[in-house]
Design a protein around this motif. Structure first.
Motif, PDB file in Angstrom:
ATOM      1  N   LYS A  20     -13.432  23.604  30.493  1.00 36.74           N
ATOM      2  CA  LYS A  20     -13.096  24.017  29.288  1.00 36.74           C
ATOM      3  C   LYS A  20     -12.105  25.131  29.543  1.00 36.74           C
ATOM      4  O   LYS A  20     -11.031  25.526  28.936  1.00 36.74           O
ATOM      5  CB  LYS A  20     -14.311  24.565  28.285  1.00 36.74           C
ATOM      6  N   ASP A  21     -12.394  26.107  30.711  1.00 35.43           N
ATOM      7  CA  ASP A  21     -11.893  27.339  30.814  1.00 35.43           C
ATOM      8  C   ASP A  21     -10.982  27.360  31.918  1.00 35.43           C
ATOM      9  O   ASP A  21      -9.969  28.197  31.995  1.00 35.43           O
ATOM     10  CB  ASP A  21     -12.805  28.594  30.930  1.00 35.43           C
ATOM     11  N   TYR A  22     -11.054  26.349  32.940  1.00 29.85           N
ATOM     12  CA  TYR A  22     -10.155  26.506  34.135  1.00 29.85           C
ATOM     13  C   TYR A  22      -9.418  25.475  34.499  1.00 29.85           C
ATOM     14  O   TYR A  22      -8.466  25.358  35.113  1.00 29.85           O
ATOM     15  CB  TYR A  22     -11.056  26.866  35.311  1.00 29.85           C
ATOM     16  N   TYR A  23      -9.776  24.289  34.272  1.00 29.50           N
ATOM     17  CA  TYR A  23      -9.354  22.851  34.585  1.00 29.50           C
ATOM     18  C   TYR A  23      -7.901  22.947  33.644  1.00 29.50           C
ATOM     19  O   TYR A  23      -7.794  22.929  32.471  1.00 29.50           O
ATOM     20  CB  TYR A  23     -10.180  21.752  34.340  1.00 29.50           C
ATOM     21  N   VAL A  24      -6.748  22.711  34.574  1.00 31.38           N
ATOM     22  CA  VAL A  24      -5.452  22.664  34.001  1.00 31.38           C
ATOM     23  C   VAL A  24      -5.153  21.625  33.257  1.00 31.38           C
ATOM     24  O   VAL A  24      -4.247  21.441  32.450  1.00 31.38           O
ATOM     25  CB  VAL A  24      -4.434  23.158  35.049  1.00 31.38           C
ATOM     26  N   PHE A  25      -5.752  20.520  33.391  1.00 35.30           N
ATOM     27  CA  PHE A  25      -5.207  19.060  32.869  1.00 35.30           C
ATOM     28  C   PHE A  25      -6.329  18.831  31.793  1.00 35.30           C
ATOM     29  O   PHE A  25      -6.262  17.456  31.441  1.00 35.30           O
ATOM     30  CB  PHE A  25      -5.158  18.090  33.951  1.00 35.30           C
ATOM     31  N   THR A  26      -7.196  19.503  31.232  1.00 37.60           N
ATOM     32  CA  THR A  26      -7.891  19.244  30.145  1.00 37.60           C
ATOM     33  C   THR A  26      -7.178  18.347  28.903  1.00 37.60           C
ATOM     34  O   THR A  26      -7.814  17.380  28.328  1.00 37.60           O
ATOM     35  CB  THR A  26      -8.714  20.258  29.662  1.00 37.60           C
ATOM     36  N   ASP A  27      -6.198  19.194  28.488  1.00 34.92           N
ATOM     37  CA  ASP A  27      -5.353  18.606  27.600  1.00 34.92           C
ATOM     38  C   ASP A  27      -4.568  17.630  27.762  1.00 34.92           C
ATOM     39  O   ASP A  27      -4.447  16.532  26.964  1.00 34.92           O
ATOM     40  CB  ASP A  27      -4.553  19.466  26.828  1.00 34.92           C
ATOM     41  N   ALA A  28      -4.011  17.505  29.026  1.00 31.82           N
ATOM     42  CA  ALA A  28      -3.066  16.361  29.488  1.00 31.82           C
ATOM     43  C   ALA A  28      -3.810  15.157  29.577  1.00 31.82           C
ATOM     44  O   ALA A  28      -3.283  14.158  29.522  1.00 31.82           O
ATOM     45  CB  ALA A  28      -2.329  16.995  30.801  1.00 31.82           C
ATOM     46  N   ALA A  29      -5.230  15.189  29.989  1.00 27.89           N
ATOM     47  CA  ALA A  29      -6.153  13.959  30.068  1.00 27.89           C
ATOM     48  C   ALA A  29      -6.068  13.344  28.800  1.00 27.89           C
ATOM     49  O   ALA A  29      -6.387  12.048  28.812  1.00 27.89           O
ATOM     50  CB  ALA A  29      -7.414  14.299  30.531  1.00 27.89           C
ATOM     51  N   LEU A  30      -5.906  13.692  27.566  1.00 22.89           N
ATOM     52  CA  LEU A  30      -5.949  13.201  26.420  1.00 22.89           C
ATOM     53  C   LEU A  30      -4.579  12.194  26.051  1.00 22.89           C
ATOM     54  O   LEU A  30      -4.584  11.633  25.170  1.00 22.89           O
ATOM     55  CB  LEU A  30      -5.989  14.064  25.316  1.00 22.89           C
ATOM     56  N   ASN A  31      -3.555  12.151  27.018  1.00 23.12           N
ATOM     57  CA  ASN A  31      -2.411  11.365  26.964  1.00 23.12           C
ATOM     58  C   ASN A  31      -2.851   9.939  26.562  1.00 23.12           C
ATOM     59  O   ASN A  31      -3.427   9.404  27.365  1.00 23.12           O
ATOM     60  CB  ASN A  31      -1.400  11.712  28.055  1.00 23.12           C
ATOM     61  N   PRO A  32      -2.426   9.263  25.583  1.00 28.28           N
ATOM     62  CA  PRO A  32      -2.701   7.997  25.430  1.00 28.28           C
ATOM     63  C   PRO A  32      -1.818   6.866  26.077  1.00 28.28           C
ATOM     64  O   PRO A  32      -2.044   5.791  26.180  1.00 28.28           O
ATOM     65  CB  PRO A  32      -2.649   7.753  23.821  1.00 28.28           C
ATOM     66  N   ARG A  33      -0.502   7.507  26.431  1.00 25.73           N
ATOM     67  CA  ARG A  33       0.295   6.504  27.172  1.00 25.73           C
ATOM     68  C   ARG A  33       0.954   7.232  28.257  1.00 25.73           C
ATOM     69  O   ARG A  33       1.789   8.201  28.297  1.00 25.73           O
ATOM     70  CB  ARG A  33       1.696   6.591  25.873  1.00 25.73           C
ATOM     71  N   ALA A  34       0.537   6.440  29.332  1.00 24.60           N
ATOM     72  CA  ALA A  34       1.128   6.873  30.760  1.00 24.60           C
ATOM     73  C   ALA A  34       2.261   6.146  31.028  1.00 24.60           C
ATOM     74  O   ALA A  34       2.297   4.894  30.782  1.00 24.60           O
ATOM     75  CB  ALA A  34      -0.053   6.776  31.813  1.00 24.60           C
ATOM     76  N   PRO A  35       3.374   6.640  31.644  1.00 24.78           N
ATOM     77  CA  PRO A  35       4.386   6.000  32.007  1.00 24.78           C
ATOM     78  C   PRO A  35       4.028   5.101  33.073  1.00 24.78           C
ATOM     79  O   PRO A  35       3.233   5.553  34.170  1.00 24.78           O
ATOM     80  CB  PRO A  35       5.572   6.974  32.559  1.00 24.78           C
ATOM     81  N   LYS A  36       4.803   3.871  33.285  1.00 32.41           N
ATOM     82  CA  LYS A  36       4.572   2.734  34.206  1.00 32.41           C
ATOM     83  C   LYS A  36       4.949   3.513  35.471  1.00 32.41           C
ATOM     84  O   LYS A  36       5.980   4.026  35.550  1.00 32.41           O
ATOM     85  CB  LYS A  36       5.548   1.505  33.926  1.00 32.41           C
ATOM     86  N   LEU A  68     -11.245  10.865  35.207  1.00 33.55           N
ATOM     87  CA  LEU A  68      -9.976  11.553  34.877  1.00 33.55           C
ATOM     88  C   LEU A  68      -8.712  10.959  36.028  1.00 33.55           C
ATOM     89  O   LEU A  68      -7.639  11.282  35.636  1.00 33.55           O
ATOM     90  CB  LEU A  68     -10.254  13.118  35.411  1.00 33.55           C
ATOM     91  N   LYS A  69      -9.177  10.404  37.083  1.00 33.06           N
ATOM     92  CA  LYS A  69      -8.194   9.691  37.778  1.00 33.06           C
ATOM     93  C   LYS A  69      -7.492  10.839  38.413  1.00 33.06           C
ATOM     94  O   LYS A  69      -6.139  10.829  38.667  1.00 33.06           O
ATOM     95  CB  LYS A  69      -7.317   8.629  37.251  1.00 33.06           C
ATOM     96  N   ASP A  70      -8.204  11.983  38.894  1.00 33.09           N
ATOM     97  CA  ASP A  70      -7.343  12.816  39.317  1.00 33.09           C
ATOM     98  C   ASP A  70      -7.720  13.379  40.787  1.00 33.09           C
ATOM     99  O   ASP A  70      -8.995  13.787  40.998  1.00 33.09           O
ATOM    100  CB  ASP A  70      -7.475  14.160  38.121  1.00 33.09           C
ATOM    101  N   GLY A  71      -6.815  13.289  41.505  1.00 30.45           N
ATOM    102  CA  GLY A  71      -7.399  13.647  42.994  1.00 30.45           C
ATOM    103  C   GLY A  71      -8.004  14.985  43.161  1.00 30.45           C
ATOM    104  O   GLY A  71      -8.517  15.264  44.321  1.00 30.45           O
ATOM    105  N   HIS A  72      -7.329  15.935  42.468  1.00 30.98           N
ATOM    106  CA  HIS A  72      -8.005  17.481  42.530  1.00 30.98           C
ATOM    107  C   HIS A  72      -9.543  17.413  42.015  1.00 30.98           C
ATOM    108  O   HIS A  72      -9.940  18.423  42.135  1.00 30.98           O
ATOM    109  CB  HIS A  72      -7.053  18.219  41.921  1.00 30.98           C
ATOM    110  N   ALA A  73      -9.947  16.591  41.298  1.00 27.20           N
ATOM    111  CA  ALA A  73     -11.198  16.762  40.563  1.00 27.20           C
ATOM    112  C   ALA A  73     -12.173  16.125  40.982  1.00 27.20           C
ATOM    113  O   ALA A  73     -12.008  14.703  40.943  1.00 27.20           O
ATOM    114  CB  ALA A  73     -11.108  16.486  38.835  1.00 27.20           C
ATOM    115  N   SER A  74     -13.320  16.603  41.551  1.00 31.97           N
ATOM    116  CA  SER A  74     -14.465  15.813  41.880  1.00 31.97           C
ATOM    117  C   SER A  74     -15.792  16.619  42.058  1.00 31.97           C
ATOM    118  O   SER A  74     -15.740  17.698  41.595  1.00 31.97           O
ATOM    119  CB  SER A  74     -14.388  15.630  43.553  1.00 31.97           C
TER     120      SER A  74
END
Length: 570
Positions: free
Chosen positions: A76-92, A130-136
């Motif tokens: 909630k307070d530190y992860y920079v992609f919390t809002d970006a992870a809501l993106n419903p359309r990722a580019p191919k 999240l499919k984010d290599g920085h988050a584990s």
């Protein structure tokens, strides 16, 4: 504020720690699952033995509540992609579903658990999604053993057809090269793709995840050469579903397919913690603090890479030699080769940007380019395969040595930063303080002036933005300050035939490149029009050059130390 109680969870949340049972008594003093595990010969351990011990760890609702609150606060307070992870359309070629990590964590909080292991695996699965290599998310309790399968696989294209094949077999390479027709009774190729897509959390690109699942080459700094890693399908840190994988193989010269059971070899990952029961497993493994001496808490375990024995390479693996290339210079993260049969081509392998001090490795890059130029090399291949990132400063040095800055802002990647009250609190104390990462405004560039901020205004005066349906506070657009290379180096490299000449440079990646490596690839390809080639994945399908954006990897203990150092918490 929640951060005041984070100390309680240092033992439960953080990077993977490894522990094992050695020198247990010959006669079990407790016949529970962990006692049985501890008293079994290490050579005969099974997945079931480990899984039974893990499942026997009692669920502690108080600790679980504190752990979940802590993880929720981090996202909630530190992860920079919390809002970006809501993106419903990722580019191919990226594919992903929108992930509301906060809601998923809240759902875990409403679930009635009886298994501590399942509780932590659900948190892990949420973060992997999240499919984010920085988050584990890995836990002391459940990193005590690693699991290596008998067979490692790869997916070459043979006669125009991509096939899953056995790359290596730890039992005398009996099945090396055989075609894998089925895995656990299902067609092998879709089984592998589905496993990589659904289980691995490294990238939004399913083909990059496929590369991570299969055997691959990695540069071993300790050995000074390339070696082979079996891939995460064959090398796991969480107990697999069963004691063996059932393969159906078709081997050259055989009249019919053969069934092979790929047993999991269970390997303790540390040698100095003992237990003989569930109770002592919890005490000595789950709750055992471990410090690397820096005061920053647990020490991460490196990704498992087979280490050759003194008598030869890892069973079933070929030592990677390059008779057609001469190694001419090597640093800690960079190696330079000169091709013998194509002497106009030099290869710069950058296998890591995680090298400090960055100016020293930058000097290695400079000297390597000079050495290639002295050999009349005109064309440069840059190999980023398996490079998952590191320091932005070193990334900027590499780009500038190939395309020297025309202005100081040329190698700055613009972005904004989500602002929260705890972040503002740290930033208030953190201006020009040491080791405050992105909480120090003096390390960020005011894009209006091109100079570092002279005060804390970027954090104290944020703006409200709505991203993917969620409102939050953000800084204005900024960039991490990186120095320019010395003019003396610019004067030398500007004479090289590839400098400022995209036609003489090619980039190779395998889609796994991330963080600082992704930033380097972005600048070379998007800003300077260098052509890039991606190796692996699925034949005929597009693949990404890099997997995840640049950011800092911070353990919970790092954030705690920052706040303590700033006097923001006691």
């Amino acid at each position: 504020m929640l951060l005041l109680s984070l100390q309680q969870t240092l033992l439960l949340v953080g990077t993977l720690l490894s522990t094992s049972a050695l020198a247990a008594p010959s006669t079990p003093s407790h016949l529970d699952a962990c006692g049985l595990l501890a008293n079994k010969n290490v050579s005969f351990l099974s997945v079931t033995d480990v899984a039974n011990c893990y499942q026997a760890v009692p669920f502690n609702s108080t600790r679980a509540k504190t752990t979940l609150e802590t993880v929720h606060t981090l996202f909630k307070d530190y992860y920079v992609f919390t809002d970006a992870a809501l993106n419903p359309r990722a580019p191919k070629p990226f594919k992903n579903e929108p992930i509301d990590v906060l809601k998923r964590l809240e759902m875990i909080g409403r679930t009635k658990y009886t298994s501590d292991f399942q509780f932590h695996m659900d948190i892990r699965a949420t973060i992997e999604a999240l499919k984010d290599g920085h988050a584990s998310y890995d836990v002391l309790c459940y990193g005590a053993y690693a699991f290596v399968n008998r067979l490692a696989l790869h997916a070459p294209v043979v006669n125009g057809t991509q096939q899953l094949r056995v790359f290596s077999d730890t039992q005398d390479n009996e099945y090396k090269g055989c075609i894998v027709e089925k895995i656990n009774g299902r067609p092998a190729w879709p089984y592998m793709k589905n496993w990589a897509t659904n289980v691995l959390g490294y990238s939004h690109d399913p083909n990059a995840r496929l590369n991570i699942a299969l055997a691959t080459q990695v540069y071993r700094r300790d050995l000074g050469r390339f070696d082979t890693f079996d891939g995460f399908f064959a090398t796991r840190t969480v107990p697999p579903e069963s004691d063996a994988i059932e393969y159906q193989l078709r081997c050259e010269g055989a009249s019919k397919p053969v069934k092979v059971f790929g047993e999991w070899i269970v390997q303790p990952t540390k040698e100095d913690i003992k237990f003989d029961s569930v109770e002592s497993f919890v005490k000595n493994v789950c709750l055992a603090p471990e410090d690397d001496g820096s005061g920053h808490g647990p020490t991460p375990t490196p990704v498992l890479i087979p280490t050759p024995s003194p008598d030869g390479p890892h069973p079933g693996l070929d030592v990677q030699e390059f008779p057609g290339a001469e190694k001419i210079l090597e640093g800690n993260g960079t190696v330079f080769y000169h091709l013998k049969e194509q002497p106009h081509i030099g290869v710069m392998v950058i296998h890591s940007f995680d090298i400090a001090p960055t100016e020293v490795e930058g000097k290695v890059v400079f000297e390597g380019l000079k050495a290639l130029n002295s050999r009349n090399v005109t064309n440069l291949v840059i190999d980023f395969q398996a490079n998952v990132g590191g320091y932005v400063e070193l990334s900027a040095i590499v780009v500038q040595l190939l395309f020297p800055n025309k202005s100081p802002l040329d190698v700055l990647l613009e972005a904004d930063q989500r602002v929260t009250k705890p972040l503002q609190q740290a930033a208030l104390h953190g201006y020009k303080a040491n080791n405050t990462e992105y909480m120090d405004a003096s390390l960020l560039v005011d894009l209006k002036t091109g100079l570092p901020y002279k005060d804390n205004s970027i954090f104290s005066r944020p703006v409200t933005l709505t991203r993917n349906g969620r409102k939050n506070l953000y800084t204005e657009r900024t960039a991490l300050f990186v120095p320019t290379i010395p003019q003396s180096q610019v004067d030398v490299v500007k004479t090289f035939p590839w400098t400022n000449n995209a036609n003489n440079i090619r980039v190779i990646t395998d889609g796994r490149s991330g963080s600082a490596t992704g930033m380097t690839t972005y600048f070379l390809t998007s800003e300077h029009n260098v052509e890039a080639f991606v190796v692996g994945g699925t034949a005929g399908e597009d693949m990404s050059m890099f997997s995840f954006a640049g950011a800092s990897v911070l353990a919970l203990s790092d954030i705690q130390q920052t706040y303590k150092g700033l006097g923001a918490i006691t």
